[in-house]
Design a protein around this motif. Structure first.
Motif, PDB file in Angstrom:
ATOM      1  N   ALA A  21     -10.144   5.991  14.180  1.00 48.42           N
ATOM      2  CA  ALA A  21     -10.715   6.331  12.885  1.00 48.42           C
ATOM      3  C   ALA A  21      -9.656   6.735  11.866  1.00 48.42           C
ATOM      4  CB  ALA A  21     -11.728   7.459  13.044  1.00 48.42           C
ATOM      5  N   ILE A  22      -8.420   6.913  12.305  1.00 49.30           N
ATOM      6  CA  ILE A  22      -7.400   7.423  11.396  1.00 49.30           C
ATOM      7  C   ILE A  22      -6.767   6.288  10.591  1.00 49.30           C
ATOM      8  CG2 ILE A  22      -5.494   7.396  13.058  1.00 49.30           C
ATOM      9  CD1 ILE A  22      -4.691  10.148  11.751  1.00 49.30           C
ATOM     10  N   LYS A  23      -6.641   6.521   9.315  1.00 46.06           N
ATOM     11  CA  LYS A  23      -5.964   5.553   8.455  1.00 46.06           C
ATOM     12  C   LYS A  23      -4.462   5.713   8.646  1.00 46.06           C
ATOM     13  CE  LYS A  23      -9.632   5.611   5.056  1.00 46.06           C
ATOM     14  NZ  LYS A  23     -10.052   6.032   3.727  1.00 46.06           N
ATOM     15  N   ILE A  24      -3.731   4.630   8.473  1.00 46.41           N
ATOM     16  CA  ILE A  24      -2.297   4.632   8.735  1.00 46.41           C
ATOM     17  C   ILE A  24      -1.571   5.660   7.874  1.00 46.41           C
ATOM     18  CG2 ILE A  24      -0.200   3.251   8.476  1.00 46.41           C
ATOM     19  CD1 ILE A  24      -1.779   0.916   9.706  1.00 46.41           C
ATOM     20  N   ARG A  25      -1.868   5.721   6.599  1.00 47.14           N
ATOM     21  CA  ARG A  25      -1.213   6.708   5.720  1.00 47.14           C
ATOM     22  C   ARG A  25      -1.462   8.138   6.200  1.00 47.14           C
ATOM     23  NH1 ARG A  25       2.929   5.259   2.544  1.00 47.14           N
ATOM     24  NH2 ARG A  25       2.558   3.191   1.765  1.00 47.14           N
ATOM     25  N   ASP A  26      -2.686   8.418   6.643  1.00 44.63           N
ATOM     26  CA  ASP A  26      -3.009   9.753   7.146  1.00 44.63           C
ATOM     27  C   ASP A  26      -2.248  10.049   8.434  1.00 44.63           C
ATOM     28  OD1 ASP A  26      -4.766  10.025   5.013  1.00 44.63           O
ATOM     29  OD2 ASP A  26      -6.532   9.489   6.200  1.00 44.63           O
ATOM     30  N   LEU A  27      -2.154   9.071   9.321  1.00 41.17           N
ATOM     31  CA  LEU A  27      -1.402   9.244  10.561  1.00 41.17           C
ATOM     32  C   LEU A  27       0.063   9.565  10.276  1.00 41.17           C
ATOM     33  CD1 LEU A  27      -0.913   9.007  13.641  1.00 41.17           C
ATOM     34  CD2 LEU A  27      -0.641   6.538  13.282  1.00 41.17           C
ATOM     35  N   VAL A  28       0.661   8.790   9.406  1.00 45.16           N
ATOM     36  CA  VAL A  28       2.077   8.994   9.081  1.00 45.16           C
ATOM     37  C   VAL A  28       2.292  10.361   8.439  1.00 45.16           C
ATOM     38  CG1 VAL A  28       3.965   8.163   7.629  1.00 45.16           C
ATOM     39  CG2 VAL A  28       2.594   6.538   8.959  1.00 45.16           C
ATOM     40  N   GLU A  29       1.395  10.761   7.563  1.00 47.05           N
ATOM     41  CA  GLU A  29       1.519  12.073   6.926  1.00 47.05           C
ATOM     42  C   GLU A  29       1.391  13.198   7.954  1.00 47.05           C
ATOM     43  OE1 GLU A  29       2.236  15.115   4.505  1.00 47.05           O
ATOM     44  OE2 GLU A  29       2.614  13.001   4.071  1.00 47.05           O
ATOM     45  N   LEU A  30       0.472  13.066   8.897  1.00 46.61           N
ATOM     46  CA  LEU A  30       0.340  14.074   9.953  1.00 46.61           C
ATOM     47  C   LEU A  30       1.619  14.157  10.792  1.00 46.61           C
ATOM     48  CD1 LEU A  30      -3.308  13.451  11.191  1.00 46.61           C
ATOM     49  CD2 LEU A  30      -2.429  15.551  10.151  1.00 46.61           C
ATOM     50  N   CYS A  31       2.194  13.008  11.116  1.00 45.82           N
ATOM     51  CA  CYS A  31       3.437  12.980  11.899  1.00 45.82           C
ATOM     52  C   CYS A  31       4.579  13.652  11.133  1.00 45.82           C
ATOM     53  CB  CYS A  31       3.821  11.543  12.235  1.00 45.82           C
ATOM     54  SG  CYS A  31       2.705  10.754  13.404  1.00 45.82           S
ATOM     55  N   ARG A  32       4.681  13.335   9.863  1.00 37.90           N
ATOM     56  CA  ARG A  32       5.743  13.928   9.047  1.00 37.90           C
ATOM     57  C   ARG A  32       5.551  15.439   8.934  1.00 37.90           C
ATOM     58  NH1 ARG A  32       6.690  16.084   4.782  1.00 37.90           N
ATOM     59  NH2 ARG A  32       4.645  15.826   3.870  1.00 37.90           N
ATOM     60  N   LEU A  55       6.173   0.046   7.624  1.00 38.43           N
ATOM     61  CA  LEU A  55       6.701   0.405   6.307  1.00 38.43           C
ATOM     62  C   LEU A  55       6.404   1.860   5.956  1.00 38.43           C
ATOM     63  CD1 LEU A  55       5.788  -2.839   4.318  1.00 38.43           C
ATOM     64  CD2 LEU A  55       8.048  -2.154   5.180  1.00 38.43           C
ATOM     65  N   ALA A  56       5.176   2.307   6.196  1.00 42.31           N
ATOM     66  CA  ALA A  56       4.791   3.673   5.852  1.00 42.31           C
ATOM     67  C   ALA A  56       5.542   4.694   6.705  1.00 42.31           C
ATOM     68  CB  ALA A  56       3.282   3.853   6.027  1.00 42.31           C
ATOM     69  N   ALA A  57       5.677   4.422   7.995  1.00 40.28           N
ATOM     70  CA  ALA A  57       6.365   5.355   8.880  1.00 40.28           C
ATOM     71  C   ALA A  57       7.848   5.451   8.525  1.00 40.28           C
ATOM     72  CB  ALA A  57       6.187   4.931  10.337  1.00 40.28           C
ATOM     73  N   ALA A  58       8.488   4.307   8.334  1.00 37.68           N
ATOM     74  CA  ALA A  58       9.917   4.308   7.999  1.00 37.68           C
ATOM     75  C   ALA A  58      10.162   5.045   6.685  1.00 37.68           C
ATOM     76  CB  ALA A  58      10.437   2.876   7.930  1.00 37.68           C
ATOM     77  N   GLU A  59       9.290   4.845   5.719  1.00 38.30           N
ATOM     78  CA  GLU A  59       9.426   5.517   4.417  1.00 38.30           C
ATOM     79  C   GLU A  59       9.319   7.037   4.561  1.00 38.30           C
ATOM     80  OE1 GLU A  59       6.459   5.855   0.689  1.00 38.30           O
ATOM     81  OE2 GLU A  59       7.143   3.803   1.110  1.00 38.30           O
ATOM     82  N   ALA A  60       8.524   7.497   5.537  1.00 35.58           N
ATOM     83  CA  ALA A  60       8.320   8.930   5.747  1.00 35.58           C
ATOM     84  C   ALA A  60       9.343   9.526   6.718  1.00 35.58           C
ATOM     85  CB  ALA A  60       6.912   9.180   6.268  1.00 35.58           C
ATOM     86  N   ILE A  65       6.766   2.792  16.293  1.00 36.85           N
ATOM     87  CA  ILE A  65       6.777   2.041  17.547  1.00 36.85           C
ATOM     88  C   ILE A  65       5.526   1.175  17.525  1.00 36.85           C
ATOM     89  CG2 ILE A  65       6.761   2.153  20.059  1.00 36.85           C
ATOM     90  CD1 ILE A  65       7.998   5.004  19.735  1.00 36.85           C
ATOM     91  N   ILE A  66       5.725  -0.132  17.530  1.00 30.95           N
ATOM     92  CA  ILE A  66       4.606  -1.063  17.402  1.00 30.95           C
ATOM     93  C   ILE A  66       4.197  -1.557  18.778  1.00 30.95           C
ATOM     94  CG2 ILE A  66       3.870  -3.281  16.460  1.00 30.95           C
ATOM     95  CD1 ILE A  66       5.816  -2.752  14.151  1.00 30.95           C
ATOM     96  N   GLY A  67       2.907  -1.514  19.007  1.00 36.74           N
ATOM     97  CA  GLY A  67       2.382  -1.972  20.279  1.00 36.74           C
ATOM     98  C   GLY A  67       1.011  -2.585  20.106  1.00 36.74           C
ATOM     99  N   CYS A  68       0.431  -2.945  21.240  1.00 35.66           N
ATOM    100  CA  CYS A  68      -0.897  -3.542  21.238  1.00 35.66           C
ATOM    101  C   CYS A  68      -1.534  -3.268  22.597  1.00 35.66           C
ATOM    102  CB  CYS A  68      -0.785  -5.048  20.991  1.00 35.66           C
ATOM    103  SG  CYS A  68      -2.360  -5.872  20.780  1.00 35.66           S
ATOM    104  N   GLN A  69      -2.777  -2.839  22.590  1.00 31.98           N
ATOM    105  CA  GLN A  69      -3.510  -2.672  23.837  1.00 31.98           C
ATOM    106  C   GLN A  69      -4.246  -3.976  24.100  1.00 31.98           C
ATOM    107  OE1 GLN A  69      -5.657   0.989  24.436  1.00 31.98           O
ATOM    108  NE2 GLN A  69      -7.286  -0.089  25.496  1.00 31.98           N
TER     109      GLN A  69
END
Length: 116
Positions: A21-32, A55-60, A65-69
């Motif tokens: 349910a988490i949007k990518i921008r929100d995830l990256v902001e939480l990590c930062r 792009l969002a993670a690197a900018e922050a 780490i890119i993966g796929c289930q």
């Protein structure tokens, strides 16, 4: 950032339908905000958010780490009473550009060659 004792490698975003349910921008902001040096996104069966996440993670300042289930079928050898067992789930992570290309091939093949 400093060395981390633990890095999440199996986060599902909104691109994992019914699982994240988490949007990518929100995830990256939480990590930062929590000073997480890296995070792995492994959406189920797709790489739809990989570029946006990278792009969002690197900018922050967070290592993406890119993966796929992926669901892996055991084939007909594991059939019980005429029914195939449910597929196993495995998380595949890309270590480098070659690994990312391989993930794209596997994901594409899963969409194009999986029977309906």
């Amino acid at each position: 950032m400093s060395h981390a004792d633990f890095v999440h490698l199996r986060v599902h975003t909104t691109y994992s339908l019914s699982e994240g349910a988490i949007k990518i921008r929100d995830l990256v902001e939480l990590c930062r905000a929590r000073r997480m040096p890296a995070v792995g996104v492994a959406d189920t069966g797709n790489l739809f958010g990989a570029l946006e996440f990278s792009l969002a993670a690197a900018e922050a300042g967070v290592q993406p780490i890119i993966g796929c289930q992926m669901a892996i079928s055991r084939g007909e050898g594991g059939m019980r009473v005429g029914r195939a067992p449910p597929p196993d789930s495995v998380v595949l992570l890309a270590q480098d550009e070659d690994g990312y290309r391989n993930l794209m091939k596997l994901s594409s093949r899963a969409y194009l060659q999986t029977p309906e």
